[in-house]
Write a protein that holds these residues in place. Structure first.
Motif: not given
Length: 182
Positions: A119-141
């Motif tokens: 069980v862990v809590d962490l932060e990924a600082t180089n990504v986002t959930l915002e669509e349309g950004k190149k570092n988005s985790l939810v873009g495309r598929n």
């Protein structure tokens, strides 16, 4: 400021905040093993400086395990190679200890206890959930969260010498239900 104006201003801020919250609503990810069994879940939430991840998983071997976000939202068994390589929109080298920077999908190792739970809590600082950004985790598929069989050494190319992929979960935007046909 007049009370009526204060109330209107508060309503505007509340509505603006609701729109932002819905656009970046937390993403629930089911983690599956190679046999297709559910072994846990991860919750991804937008934060000021990246994405917070809360992971609860079981069924691992005791000890450290590499944890990475991969480039494709696919978790085909038995080896999860359908998830592709580490998520790396900036074309950097692998490893959180790499002086040249790390893949956006490189995350700290997790530690499974004697019962195979982590069980862990962490932060990924180089990504986002915002669509349309190149570092988005939810873009495309979408993308995938992968747990590896061994610890990531933080330097070896291309993936930290962390062994087989033992669990996978797909990170994607929430699919809207289709309206009923008339």
């Amino acid at each position: 400021m007049k009370p009526r104006f204060k109330a209107m201003l508060a309503a505007v801020f509340l509505l603006a905040g609701c729109g932002q919250t819905n656009a970046l609503a937390p993403k629930e990810v089911t983690m599956m093993n190679a046999d297709g069994d559910k072994v846990g879940k991860a919750t991804f939430s937008q934060a000021a400086k990246g994405v917070k991840i809360h992971l609860e998983v079981q069924g691992l071997t005791t000890g450290p395990h590499g944890l990475h976000i991969h480039e494709f939202g696919s978790c085909e068994s038995p080896d999860f190679t359908s998830a592709g390589n580490h998520f790396n929109p900036d074309k950097k080298d692998h490893g959180l200890m790499n002086a040249k920077g790390a893949h956006a999908g490189d995350l700290p190792n997790i530690e499974a206890d004697a019962d195979g739970r982590a069980v862990v809590d962490l932060e990924a600082t180089n990504v986002t959930l915002e669509e349309g950004k190149k570092n988005s985790l939810v873009g495309r598929n979408g993308t995938a969260l992968i747990i590896q069989e061994r610890e990531d050494d933080g330097m070896s190319q291309p993936a930290g010498d962390s062994g087989k992929r033992v669990a996978c979960g797909i990170i994607q935007k929430k699919k809207e239900p289709k309206p009923p046909e008339s």
